[in-house]
Write a protein that holds these residues in place. Structure first.
Motif, mmCIF file in Angstrom:
data_model
loop_
_atom_site.group_PDB
_atom_site.id
_atom_site.type_symbol
_atom_site.label_atom_id
_atom_site.label_comp_id
_atom_site.label_asym_id
_atom_site.label_seq_id
_atom_site.Cartn_x
_atom_site.Cartn_y
_atom_site.Cartn_z
ATOM 1 N N GLU A 101 24.204 6.076 -14.213
ATOM 2 C CA GLU A 101 23.334 6.776 -13.259
ATOM 3 C C GLU A 101 24.037 8.006 -12.699
ATOM 4 O O GLU A 101 23.422 9.060 -12.532
ATOM 5 N N ARG A 102 25.347 7.886 -12.408
ATOM 6 C CA ARG A 102 26.110 9.043 -11.919
ATOM 7 C C ARG A 102 26.165 10.139 -12.985
ATOM 8 O O ARG A 102 25.987 11.322 -12.683
ATOM 9 N N GLN A 103 26.392 9.747 -14.223
ATOM 10 C CA GLN A 103 26.452 10.728 -15.301
ATOM 11 C C GLN A 103 25.117 11.446 -15.472
ATOM 12 O O GLN A 103 25.077 12.669 -15.665
ATOM 13 N N VAL A 104 24.028 10.702 -15.394
ATOM 14 C CA VAL A 104 22.705 11.317 -15.519
ATOM 15 C C VAL A 104 22.465 12.289 -14.361
ATOM 16 O O VAL A 104 21.951 13.398 -14.563
ATOM 17 N N ALA A 105 22.860 11.898 -13.150
ATOM 18 C CA ALA A 105 22.689 12.780 -11.991
ATOM 19 C C ALA A 105 23.508 14.063 -12.165
ATOM 20 O O ALA A 105 23.024 15.165 -11.866
ATOM 21 N N GLU A 106 24.734 13.932 -12.662
ATOM 22 C CA GLU A 106 25.573 15.116 -12.902
ATOM 23 C C GLU A 106 24.958 16.020 -13.965
ATOM 24 O O GLU A 106 24.929 17.244 -13.814
ATOM 25 N N LEU A 107 24.460 15.438 -15.039
ATOM 26 C CA LEU A 107 23.817 16.223 -16.089
ATOM 27 C C LEU A 107 22.555 16.908 -15.574
ATOM 28 O O LEU A 107 22.276 18.062 -15.912
ATOM 29 N N ASP A 108 21.796 16.192 -14.744
ATOM 30 C CA ASP A 108 20.588 16.760 -14.155
ATOM 31 C C ASP A 108 20.931 17.969 -13.284
ATOM 32 O O ASP A 108 20.262 19.005 -13.333
ATOM 33 N N GLU A 109 22.008 17.822 -12.514
ATOM 34 C CA GLU A 109 22.446 18.937 -11.655
ATOM 35 C C GLU A 109 22.886 20.136 -12.512
ATOM 36 O O GLU A 109 22.514 21.272 -12.228
ATOM 37 N N ARG A 110 23.647 19.871 -13.555
ATOM 38 C CA ARG A 110 24.106 20.953 -14.435
ATOM 39 C C ARG A 110 22.932 21.625 -15.130
ATOM 40 O O ARG A 110 22.895 22.849 -15.279
ATOM 41 N N LEU A 111 21.953 20.835 -15.557
ATOM 42 C CA LEU A 111 20.777 21.390 -16.207
ATOM 43 C C LEU A 111 19.999 22.276 -15.239
ATOM 44 O O LEU A 111 19.537 23.352 -15.604
ATOM 45 N N GLY A 112 19.881 21.814 -13.996
ATOM 46 C CA GLY A 112 19.195 22.612 -12.985
ATOM 47 C C GLY A 112 19.885 23.946 -12.757
ATOM 48 O O GLY A 112 19.235 24.994 -12.684
ATOM 49 N N LYS A 113 21.213 23.928 -12.676
ATOM 50 C CA LYS A 113 21.971 25.167 -12.493
ATOM 51 C C LYS A 113 21.824 26.081 -13.706
ATOM 52 O O LYS A 113 21.679 27.295 -13.569
ATOM 53 N N SER A 114 21.844 25.501 -14.891
ATOM 54 C CA SER A 114 21.683 26.292 -16.119
ATOM 55 C C SER A 114 20.298 26.924 -16.155
ATOM 56 O O SER A 114 20.153 28.096 -16.521
ATOM 57 N N SER A 115 19.288 26.164 -15.789
ATOM 58 C CA SER A 115 17.918 26.685 -15.786
ATOM 59 C C SER A 115 17.772 27.831 -14.808
ATOM 60 O O SER A 115 17.132 28.845 -15.099
ATOM 61 N N GLN A 116 18.389 27.705 -13.634
ATOM 62 C CA GLN A 116 18.330 28.768 -12.636
ATOM 63 C C GLN A 116 19.027 30.026 -13.148
ATOM 64 O O GLN A 116 18.542 31.135 -12.957
ATOM 65 N N ALA A 117 20.171 29.842 -13.826
ATOM 66 C CA ALA A 117 20.902 30.985 -14.363
ATOM 67 C C ALA A 117 20.077 31.699 -15.428
ATOM 68 O O ALA A 117 20.020 32.934 -15.468
ATOM 69 N N VAL A 118 19.397 30.951 -16.277
ATOM 70 C CA VAL A 118 18.562 31.549 -17.315
ATOM 71 C C VAL A 118 17.405 32.310 -16.688
ATOM 72 O O VAL A 118 17.071 33.420 -17.110
ATOM 73 N N MET A 119 16.807 31.749 -15.644
ATOM 74 C CA MET A 119 15.687 32.411 -14.977
ATOM 75 C C MET A 119 16.135 33.734 -14.345
ATOM 76 O O MET A 119 15.444 34.743 -14.426
ATOM 77 N N ARG A 120 17.327 33.699 -13.721
ATOM 78 C CA ARG A 120 17.856 34.940 -13.104
ATOM 79 C C ARG A 120 18.159 35.970 -14.191
ATOM 80 O O ARG A 120 17.930 37.160 -14.023
ATOM 81 N N TRP A 121 18.687 35.525 -15.313
ATOM 82 C CA TRP A 121 19.060 36.415 -16.408
ATOM 83 C C TRP A 121 17.816 37.067 -17.004
ATOM 84 O O TRP A 121 17.836 38.209 -17.422
ATOM 85 N N ASN A 122 16.692 36.307 -17.052
ATOM 86 C CA ASN A 122 15.451 36.833 -17.620
ATOM 87 C C ASN A 122 14.719 37.776 -16.675
ATOM 88 O O ASN A 122 13.821 38.482 -17.082
ATOM 89 N N ASP A 123 15.076 37.766 -15.387
ATOM 90 C CA ASP A 123 14.392 38.642 -14.412
ATOM 91 C C ASP A 123 14.860 40.063 -14.488
ATOM 92 O O ASP A 123 15.733 40.573 -14.891
#
Length: 88
Positions: A66-88
């Motif tokens: 569960e901790r690993q999934v939460a960490e991956l979820d957090e990393r995915l969220g940060k990656s998604s935000q970075a991609v969105m900023r990069w596309n703007d």
């Protein structure tokens, strides 16, 4: 499923049934396996604790996953935000 084990049928008090269900869930046991383990412990007869149909997952392993999934979820969220900023 065919088995060489004898069948046991009985009635228990509702409070014991609730506890049995909790024990089954905590150990990932079927009702038959849970009763066999409980009776084995009571009578001092060794009974393998691994369910015949599946291997139970230890609670600490579930917590680690569960901790690993939460960490991956957090990393995915940060990656998604970075991609969105990069596309703007």
């Amino acid at each position: 499923m065919a088995t060489k084990n004898p069948r046991v049928v009985g009635y228990v008090q509702p409070e014991n049934h609730v506890k049995l269900k909790e024990y089954m869930e905590a150990n990932n046991f079927s009702e038959s396996k849970a009763l066999d383990v409980i009776l084995g412990e009571f009578f001092g007869v060794p009974v393998p604790r691994v369910a015949s149909s599946s291997t139970p997952i230890a609670p600490e392993r579930i917590e680690a996953l569960e901790r690993q999934v939460a960490e991956l979820d957090e990393r995915l969220g940060k990656s998604s935000q970075a991609v969105m900023r990069w596309n703007d």
